[in-house]
Design a protein around this motif. Structure first.
Motif, PDB file in Angstrom:
ATOM      1  N   LEU A  72       0.804  -1.224   0.000  1.00  0.00           N
ATOM      2  CA  LEU A  72       0.000   0.000   0.000  1.00  0.00           C
ATOM      3  C   LEU A  72       0.841   1.279   0.000  1.00  0.00           C
ATOM      4  O   LEU A  72       0.368   2.342   0.394  1.00  0.00           O
ATOM      5  N   HIS A  73       2.084   1.171  -0.443  1.00  0.00           N
ATOM      6  CA  HIS A  73       2.914   2.385  -0.509  1.00  0.00           C
ATOM      7  C   HIS A  73       3.873   2.251  -1.695  1.00  0.00           C
ATOM      8  O   HIS A  73       4.913   1.607  -1.602  1.00  0.00           O
ATOM      9  N   ILE A  74       3.480   2.867  -2.823  1.00  0.00           N
ATOM     10  CA  ILE A  74       4.210   2.676  -4.087  1.00  0.00           C
ATOM     11  C   ILE A  74       4.288   3.986  -4.868  1.00  0.00           C
ATOM     12  O   ILE A  74       3.287   4.697  -5.005  1.00  0.00           O
ATOM     13  N   ASP A 105       1.829   8.333  -5.009  1.00  0.00           N
ATOM     14  CA  ASP A 105       2.867   9.257  -5.464  1.00  0.00           C
ATOM     15  C   ASP A 105       2.873  10.533  -4.622  1.00  0.00           C
ATOM     16  O   ASP A 105       1.857  10.927  -4.049  1.00  0.00           O
ATOM     17  N   HIS A 106       4.048  11.186  -4.587  1.00  0.00           N
ATOM     18  CA  HIS A 106       4.193  12.429  -3.836  1.00  0.00           C
ATOM     19  C   HIS A 106       3.351  13.533  -4.468  1.00  0.00           C
ATOM     20  O   HIS A 106       3.556  13.903  -5.631  1.00  0.00           O
ATOM     21  N   ASP A 107       2.423  14.068  -3.704  1.00  0.00           N
ATOM     22  CA  ASP A 107       1.692  15.292  -4.056  1.00  0.00           C
ATOM     23  C   ASP A 107       0.984  15.246  -5.406  1.00  0.00           C
ATOM     24  O   ASP A 107       0.751  16.302  -6.011  1.00  0.00           O
ATOM     25  N   ILE A 157      -2.309   8.805  -2.396  1.00  0.00           N
ATOM     26  CA  ILE A 157      -1.414   9.969  -2.526  1.00  0.00           C
ATOM     27  C   ILE A 157      -0.544  10.017  -1.275  1.00  0.00           C
ATOM     28  O   ILE A 157      -0.897   9.436  -0.244  1.00  0.00           O
ATOM     29  N   GLU A 158       0.607  10.670  -1.363  1.00  0.00           N
ATOM     30  CA  GLU A 158       1.456  10.919  -0.191  1.00  0.00           C
ATOM     31  C   GLU A 158       1.774  12.411  -0.184  1.00  0.00           C
ATOM     32  O   GLU A 158       2.451  12.910  -1.087  1.00  0.00           O
ATOM     33  N   ILE A 159       1.253  13.117   0.807  1.00  0.00           N
ATOM     34  CA  ILE A 159       1.406  14.578   0.868  1.00  0.00           C
ATOM     35  C   ILE A 159       2.482  14.946   1.890  1.00  0.00           C
ATOM     36  O   ILE A 159       2.482  14.449   3.016  1.00  0.00           O
ATOM     37  N   THR A 186       7.175  15.651   6.904  1.00  0.00           N
ATOM     38  CA  THR A 186       6.377  14.599   7.526  1.00  0.00           C
ATOM     39  C   THR A 186       5.261  14.210   6.557  1.00  0.00           C
ATOM     40  O   THR A 186       4.528  15.079   6.093  1.00  0.00           O
ATOM     41  N   HIS A 187       5.163  12.930   6.234  1.00  0.00           N
ATOM     42  CA  HIS A 187       4.301  12.513   5.131  1.00  0.00           C
ATOM     43  C   HIS A 187       2.961  11.952   5.595  1.00  0.00           C
ATOM     44  O   HIS A 187       2.909  11.139   6.505  1.00  0.00           O
ATOM     45  N   VAL A 188       1.921  12.391   4.918  1.00  0.00           N
ATOM     46  CA  VAL A 188       0.574  11.888   5.185  1.00  0.00           C
ATOM     47  C   VAL A 188       0.102  11.138   3.941  1.00  0.00           C
ATOM     48  O   VAL A 188       0.111  11.675   2.836  1.00  0.00           O
ATOM     49  N   ALA A 197       2.454   8.349   7.445  1.00  0.00           N
ATOM     50  CA  ALA A 197       3.436   7.504   6.757  1.00  0.00           C
ATOM     51  C   ALA A 197       4.672   7.268   7.633  1.00  0.00           C
ATOM     52  O   ALA A 197       5.060   8.132   8.418  1.00  0.00           O
ATOM     53  N   HIS A 198       5.254   6.096   7.493  1.00  0.00           N
ATOM     54  CA  HIS A 198       6.544   5.715   8.102  1.00  0.00           C
ATOM     55  C   HIS A 198       6.936   6.525   9.335  1.00  0.00           C
ATOM     56  O   HIS A 198       7.894   7.319   9.288  1.00  0.00           O
ATOM     57  N   PRO A 199       6.254   6.280  10.464  1.00  0.00           N
ATOM     58  CA  PRO A 199       6.465   7.116  11.663  1.00  0.00           C
ATOM     59  C   PRO A 199       7.892   7.091  12.208  1.00  0.00           C
ATOM     60  O   PRO A 199       8.268   8.012  12.944  1.00  0.00           O
ATOM     61  N   SER A 237       5.796  -0.956   0.950  1.00  0.00           N
ATOM     62  CA  SER A 237       7.254  -0.999   0.778  1.00  0.00           C
ATOM     63  C   SER A 237       7.901   0.377   0.599  1.00  0.00           C
ATOM     64  O   SER A 237       9.034   0.587   0.962  1.00  0.00           O
ATOM     65  N   ASP A 238       7.164   1.348   0.012  1.00  0.00           N
ATOM     66  CA  ASP A 238       7.728   2.625  -0.455  1.00  0.00           C
ATOM     67  C   ASP A 238       8.609   2.386  -1.692  1.00  0.00           C
ATOM     68  O   ASP A 238       9.650   3.022  -1.878  1.00  0.00           O
ATOM     69  N   PHE A 239       8.142   1.491  -2.533  1.00  0.00           N
ATOM     70  CA  PHE A 239       8.826   1.163  -3.795  1.00  0.00           C
ATOM     71  C   PHE A 239       8.996   2.403  -4.668  1.00  0.00           C
ATOM     72  O   PHE A 239       8.049   3.172  -4.855  1.00  0.00           O
TER      73      PHE A 239
HETATM   74 FE    FE Z   1       7.343   9.169   2.371  1.00  0.00          FE
END
Ligand code: FE
Ligand code: AMP
Ligand code: FE
Ligand code: ZN
Length: 280
Positions: A7-9, A39-41, A64-66, A75-77, A190-192, A247-249
């Motif tokens: 769930l993180h790609i 994806d970022h933003d 999305i990753e903001i 810090t990512h949400v 995300a990834h605390p 994974s944050d692939f």
């Molecule tokens: Fe991130």
């Protein structure tokens, strides 16, 4: 045991090196049945991934990753299940695009002053619609022989304090959570453990996030060991948050991270999906 979900790609819509369709194909080949594109933003890669998922037979959760600036740290949400056409989302993503565009132009000018051949227009042309950022400049530095690898390029030129680093605008944490939820999505921290906090500050971050409307935290993440996962699960339980994982692939931009199974034995249990689906 291999994960069946991730769930993180990232894709070429931000700083991954595989297109959304290629990510879906790889997921299928590795036996994953459900993935989220984060994806970022930007959600620019989501429609292609969803379409490929239908064709190939992989469930694709729009995500999305903001980036936010909680306590001045990036810090990512993560957002899941949001509508990529939501009216709430458009002005927010447009603001990031403009801000990044201005920063990218300044970064390219700094590099050109040192004799590096880089034009933002050319980068944009080869990455249509993508969130362009430091990873793209890192690649240029590698291609032009100024760095040995992407991580070497960051260490020598692009990390804070290095010569081509420029800050950029960030959302407040609460704004990111709010826009995700107003767009019909579920908000996840995300990834605390990536922010470098000792345990009391980590607890403060997660408690703050819960207070701002975060519904889950990432527990199963590349490189997080058993003790770290237990700590995060415990924190989640105390605050009534659910656990997610991925994974944050990033493809070749982070070559040590594999889809669905990063090093450190990432395994994302399917119960994560059950919990997430209660909110979707
Ligand atoms: Fe991130
Ligand atoms: P930016 O948003 O343009 O400031 O770039 C930040 C992104 O660069 C992060 O989201 C990471 O994906 C990526 N990044 C940061 N450090 C590294 C590194 N050492 N190697 C590869 N990618 C990195
Ligand atoms: Fe990234
Ligand atoms: Zn990420």
């Amino acid at each position: 045991m291999a994960s069946k979900i991730d769930l993180h790609i990232h894709t070429t819509a931000s700083d991954g090196t595989l297109t959304p369709a290629q990510v879906v194909e790889l997921a299928k080949a590795q036996g994953l049945h459900t993935i989220a594109i984060t994806d970022h933003d930007t959600m620019g890669g989501v429609p292609e991934a969803v379409e490929a998922g239908r064709r190939i037979g992989v469930a694709v959760i729009p995500g999305i990753e903001i980036s936010t600036d909680y306590r001045d740290r990036d810090t990512h949400v993560l957002g899941y299940g949001l509508d990529w056409n939501a009216p709430a989302l458009r002005p927010v993503l447009e603001w990031v695009r403009t801000d990044r565009h201005n920063r990218n132009q300044k970064m390219a000018a700094l590099m050109r002053a040192d004799g590096i051949e880089v034009e933002l227009a050319a980068l944009e042309a080869t990455h249509p619609g993508a969130t362009i950022g430091r990873p793209h400049f890192a690649r240029v530095l590698v291609e032009q022989g100024r760095a040995e690898s992407i991580s070497d390029a960051f260490a020598r030129y692009l990390n804070p304090g290095q010569r081509y680093y420029l800050s950029r605008g960030y959302f407040r944490f609460d704004e990111a959570v709010s826009v995700i939820r107003r767009s019909g999505g579920v908000a996840v921290l995300a990834h605390p453990l990536q922010y470098g906090y000792p345990e009391p500050e980590l607890r403060a971050l997660v408690a703050y996030a819960a207070g701002q409307g975060i519904q889950g935290i990432e527990v199963y993440y590349t490189g997080y060991n058993r003790e770290q996962r237990a700590l995060l699960l415990d924190l989640a339980g105390q605050l009534g948050l659910f656990a997610t994982g991925g994974s944050d692939f990033h493809g070749a931009n982070k070559p040590d991270i594999a889809l669905g199974a990063g090093h450190g034995g990432l395994f994302v249990p399917e119960t994560v999906l059950t919990a997430l689906k209660e909110y979707l």
